[in-house]
Design a protein around this motif. Structure first.
Motif, PDB file in Angstrom:
ATOM      1  N   GLU A   6       0.826  -1.198   0.000  1.00 56.43           N
ATOM      2  CA  GLU A   6       0.000   0.000   0.000  1.00 56.43           C
ATOM      3  C   GLU A   6       0.862   1.251   0.000  1.00 56.43           C
ATOM      4  OE1 GLU A   6      -2.057  -2.936   2.932  1.00 56.43           O
ATOM      5  OE2 GLU A   6      -0.035  -2.243   2.460  1.00 56.43           O
ATOM      6  N   TRP A  36     -10.420  -3.331   0.992  1.00 57.80           N
ATOM      7  CA  TRP A  36      -9.729  -2.393   1.881  1.00 57.80           C
ATOM      8  C   TRP A  36     -10.339  -2.547   3.274  1.00 57.80           C
ATOM      9  CZ3 TRP A  36      -5.444   0.289   0.743  1.00 57.80           C
ATOM     10  CH2 TRP A  36      -5.141   0.550  -0.593  1.00 57.80           C
ATOM     11  N   ARG A  38      -9.519  -1.324   7.603  1.00 58.68           N
ATOM     12  CA  ARG A  38      -8.780  -0.355   8.402  1.00 58.68           C
ATOM     13  C   ARG A  38      -8.841  -0.749   9.867  1.00 58.68           C
ATOM     14  NH1 ARG A  38     -12.795   4.910   7.670  1.00 58.68           N
ATOM     15  NH2 ARG A  38     -14.495   4.176   9.009  1.00 58.68           N
ATOM     16  N   VAL A  48     -13.920  -1.785   4.955  1.00 57.66           N
ATOM     17  CA  VAL A  48     -14.131  -0.470   4.363  1.00 57.66           C
ATOM     18  C   VAL A  48     -14.810  -0.595   2.999  1.00 57.66           C
ATOM     19  CG1 VAL A  48     -13.019   1.619   3.496  1.00 57.66           C
ATOM     20  CG2 VAL A  48     -12.147   0.512   5.569  1.00 57.66           C
ATOM     21  N   ASP A  90     -12.072   8.577  10.374  1.00 56.05           N
ATOM     22  CA  ASP A  90     -11.440   7.787   9.309  1.00 56.05           C
ATOM     23  C   ASP A  90      -9.969   7.499   9.622  1.00 56.05           C
ATOM     24  OD1 ASP A  90     -13.306   9.742   6.967  1.00 56.05           O
ATOM     25  OD2 ASP A  90     -13.747   7.687   7.621  1.00 56.05           O
ATOM     26  N   TYR A  94      -4.724   1.639   7.058  1.00 52.88           N
ATOM     27  CA  TYR A  94      -5.521   1.038   6.003  1.00 52.88           C
ATOM     28  C   TYR A  94      -4.731  -0.090   5.342  1.00 52.88           C
ATOM     29  CZ  TYR A  94      -9.085   4.626   6.350  1.00 52.88           C
ATOM     30  OH  TYR A  94     -10.095   5.429   6.795  1.00 52.88           O
ATOM     31  N   CYS A  96      -4.836  -3.203   2.296  1.00 50.54           N
ATOM     32  CA  CYS A  96      -5.493  -3.872   1.178  1.00 50.54           C
ATOM     33  C   CYS A  96      -5.319  -5.368   1.351  1.00 50.54           C
ATOM     34  CB  CYS A  96      -4.967  -3.396  -0.169  1.00 50.54           C
ATOM     35  SG  CYS A  96      -3.298  -3.893  -0.580  1.00 50.54           S
TER      36      CYS A  96
END
Length: 126
Positions: A6, A36, A38, A48, A90, A94, A96
């Protein structure tokens, strides 16, 4: 096997935007569903967004719907997450992830994903 890296995280102000990228290597990327996730400090990982192997089906967590957009470029073996109207909630690392079983509809469940990147930090502040 799929390797995922990422990038694109950083510090952004409330209401700002960021675009996360995930570079994939490995022969099964094109047939994998991608997601994705988080994880904020002291919290469990949360879903996400996810996209099917074809790119034709996408799912979003209610908390990001209308603000985030997931996409993939098979030719470049890339996964993206466009994040707009960012909020302090947020803030998280994060990740992937790839689900090599693919399927018509991507999974929103963490255990479904076989491969994970190392994560990129996103911090939203005022």
């Amino acid at each position: 096997q799929v390797q995922l890296v990422e990038s694109g995280g950083g510090l952004v102000q409330i209401g700002g935007s960021l675009r996360l990228s995930c570079a994939a290597s490995g022969r099964t990327f094109s047939r994998s569903s991608m997601g994705w996730f988080r994880q904020a400090p002291g919290k469990e990982p949360e879903f996400v967004a996810a996209i099917s192997w074809s790119g034709g089906t996408t799912y979003y967590a209610d908390s990001v719907k209308g603000r985030f957009a997931i996409s993939r470029d098979k030719g470049k073996s890339m996964l993206y997450l466009q994040m707009n109207s960012l909020k302090p909630e947020d803030t998280a690392v994060y990740y992937c992830a790839a689900d090599r079983t693919g399927g018509l509809a991507p999974s929103v469940l963490t255990p479904s994903y076989d491969y994970w990147g190392q994560g990129t930090q996103v911090t939203v502040s005022s």
